[in-house]
Enzyme design. Structure first.
Site, PDB file in Angstrom:
ATOM      1  N   CYS A 126      34.781  53.284  56.972  1.00 20.73           N
ATOM      2  CA  CYS A 126      33.665  54.093  56.496  1.00 20.73           C
ATOM      3  C   CYS A 126      33.844  55.555  56.927  1.00 20.73           C
ATOM      4  O   CYS A 126      34.714  56.237  56.416  1.00 20.73           O
ATOM      5  CB  CYS A 126      32.336  53.512  56.964  1.00 20.73           C
ATOM      6  SG  CYS A 126      30.919  54.082  55.997  1.00 20.73           S
ATOM      7  N   HIS A 131      32.710  47.525  55.333  1.00 26.80           N
ATOM      8  CA  HIS A 131      32.661  47.235  56.770  1.00 26.80           C
ATOM      9  C   HIS A 131      33.089  45.805  57.093  1.00 26.80           C
ATOM     10  O   HIS A 131      32.241  44.914  57.235  1.00 26.80           O
ATOM     11  CB  HIS A 131      31.238  47.455  57.290  1.00 26.80           C
ATOM     12  CG  HIS A 131      30.824  48.879  57.392  1.00 26.80           C
ATOM     13  ND1 HIS A 131      31.065  49.662  58.500  1.00 26.80           N
ATOM     14  CD2 HIS A 131      30.188  49.688  56.503  1.00 26.80           C
ATOM     15  CE1 HIS A 131      30.573  50.880  58.305  1.00 26.80           C
ATOM     16  NE2 HIS A 131      30.046  50.914  57.097  1.00 26.80           N
ATOM     17  N   GLU A 164      34.060  44.788  59.907  1.00 24.93           N
ATOM     18  CA  GLU A 164      33.676  44.498  61.292  1.00 24.93           C
ATOM     19  C   GLU A 164      32.270  43.917  61.390  1.00 24.93           C
ATOM     20  O   GLU A 164      31.873  43.409  62.449  1.00 24.93           O
ATOM     21  CB  GLU A 164      33.804  45.761  62.151  1.00 24.93           C
ATOM     22  CG  GLU A 164      32.667  46.777  62.038  1.00 24.93           C
ATOM     23  CD  GLU A 164      32.742  47.665  60.809  1.00 24.93           C
ATOM     24  OE1 GLU A 164      32.039  48.690  60.777  1.00 24.93           O
ATOM     25  OE2 GLU A 164      33.495  47.345  59.866  1.00 24.93           O
TER      26      GLU A 164
END
Length: 459
Positions: free
Chosen positions: A87, A224, A226
């Site tokens: 990002c 994302h 994660e």
């Protein structure tokens, strides 16, 4: 295996990033931007997390991209160490030129404001968050972060950004396709690629969600991974890459020379042009009454780079009218609407000092200028987004909600006034342009503007 989680002022995704790396079986350390850069050599890999570094001042990722820590990360990645940017981290990598990795790390692409398109219509722009499917569109072994996925396989992960639309010239995109740098693409729940929303959540060219450099050890990814266990293959792939001593497998040995050489694409040279004169138009300048933190951050960054420039930032509106329209009345109504500026923190600028009243050309005086010549002279650069969503929105709003007939179009820009604190203004300007801090040529355009916008005395 030790991974440094790189954080800048405004980064805010460190918790989930720490978790994802630990779950993949690696040791993780939070690494702040102001820590000793020498410590970076003690890590096996790096992860620049998401958020809003430096509040996205000037442009998402650009201030952080000029931080000295990025130069040290470049040195470490040249040894084959992996570097992941998610990002805002991806925005930083694009602005540094570490991806796609052109010669001398020239900036070759942009991450522009989101544009959600369906059936040829723009449904929305700006920040958007959702879940999206991203499909591996390159051989698994050509990137450090894709080894545990199969080509064509896709994972469902969150998207949350305002400027995530990859903008790349066709020439560079074709070269990146050949060299397998277009790593992840947005797809639907069946793995089908469609350029339209909602499959493509931000309008990115070629549905790109992530790209890597030619060596395969640096990846910039907007979604994302994660934030969900679905994204773990990216981090376990990173671990395996480190375990195998940072090697990239070329799937076709006949293409080995093509795959390991630098990209051949050469970005066009930035050549500033005078702002074209628009017929039947007026210009308004808006200045902040409150402290302009954005201009202060840009100026401080430049001065830390040795460019002793003073900067002032203003908002520039160009308003175009229909033929035979009552310009004075329309301007008055626009100003009273409060749509182009907030009188609680902004004010209209009705006059300013030109370097020479006799100068009628927008291009200004010839350069170079010797120190002290044209006392008080400043260079005015007007930056506009190529897709001016704000200008389009204001035009529609004033036409339809306020009923302003005779209004044709509104364009928004940022006017930067540059003066030399010390040294030659031409050298200062060249240095500022080389940093790319004021604009990215792939998503924005920049013009020279010398003359002062003229407002009616009746307004």
């Amino acid at each position: 295996m030790r991974i440094a989680i790189i954080q800048f002022p405004g980064s805010n995704c460190e918790s989930e990033s720490l978790y994802a790396v630990r779950e993949a079986g690696m040791e993780v350390v939070e690494f702040l931007w102001n820590r000793s850069y020498d410590d970076l050599k003690n890590f096996d890999g790096y992860f620049i997390v998401g958020g809003f570094s430096y509040e996205d001042r000037s442009r998402s990722g650009v201030i952080a991209s000029l931080d000295p820590i990025m130069q040290r990360l470049r040195v470490e990645t040249e040894q084959g160490k992996p570097l992941l940017g998610i990002c805002n981290g991806a925005q930083i990598l694009v602005e540094t030129g570490l991806v796609p990795g052109l010669k001398d790390n020239q900036v070759g692409m942009a991450l522009a404001v989101n544009k959600r398109i369906k059936n040829g219509k723009i449904l929305g722009t700006g920040f958007y968050n959702t879940w999206a499917n991203v499909q591996l569109s390159a051989p698994s072994q050509t990137c450090a972060f894709t080894r545990h996925l199969r080509p064509g396989e896709f994972i469902r992960i969150p998207v949350a950004h305002g400027e995530g639309r990859f903008v790349i010239t066709e020439k560079l995109l074709e070269e990146m396709k050949v060299k397998n740098l277009t790593v992840f693409r947005y797809c639907d729940e069946h793995g089908n690629i469609s350029e339209e929303f909602p499959t493509n959540p931000n309008g990115a060219v070629y549905n790109l969600a992530a790209v890597c450099n030619n060596a395969g050890n640096i990846m910039a990814m907007m979604p994302h991974p994660e934030r969900t266990n679905n994204g773990q293959p990216i981090f376990t792939s990173m671990r395996e890459y480190i375990e195998e001593k940072k090697t990239i497998v070329i799937p076709n040995e006949r293409e080995e020379s093509l795959a390991i050489n630098e990209l051949t694409y050469q970005p066009p040279k930035i050549e500033l042009q005078a702002l074209p004169k628009t017929e039947n138009a007026a210009e308004l300048l808006v200045d902040l009454i409150i402290t302009d933190n954005e201009a202060a951050t840009v100026q401080n960054t430049l001065q830390q780079l040795g460019l002793l420039a003073n900067l002032k930032r203003l908002t520039h509106w160009e308003i175009t009218f229909e033929d035979n329209a009552d310009k004075e009345k329309i301007l008055s109504e626009i100003i009273k609407s409060g749509e182009l500026f907030n009188s609680n923190k902004e004010k209209l600028v009705t006059s300013a000092t030109s370097p020479d009243p006799s100068l009628e050309s927008r291009g200004g005086p010839p350069f170079p200028l010797s120190k002290g010549e044209y006392k008080g002279v400043c260079r005015r650069l007007l930056v506009r987004y190529r897709d001016d969503f704000v200008g389009q929105s204001k035009t529609d709003l004033l036409k339809h909600r306020f009923g302003l007939s005779g209004l044709k179009n509104i364009k928004k820009g940022t006017l930067w006034e540059i003066t030399a604190k010390d040294g030659n203004l031409e050298d200062i300007q060249e240095g500022v342009l080389n940093t790319r801090i004021l604009f990215n040529q792939f998503s924005q355009e920049c013009f020279i503007l010398w003359t002062t916008p003229i407002l009616s005395n009746k307004i």
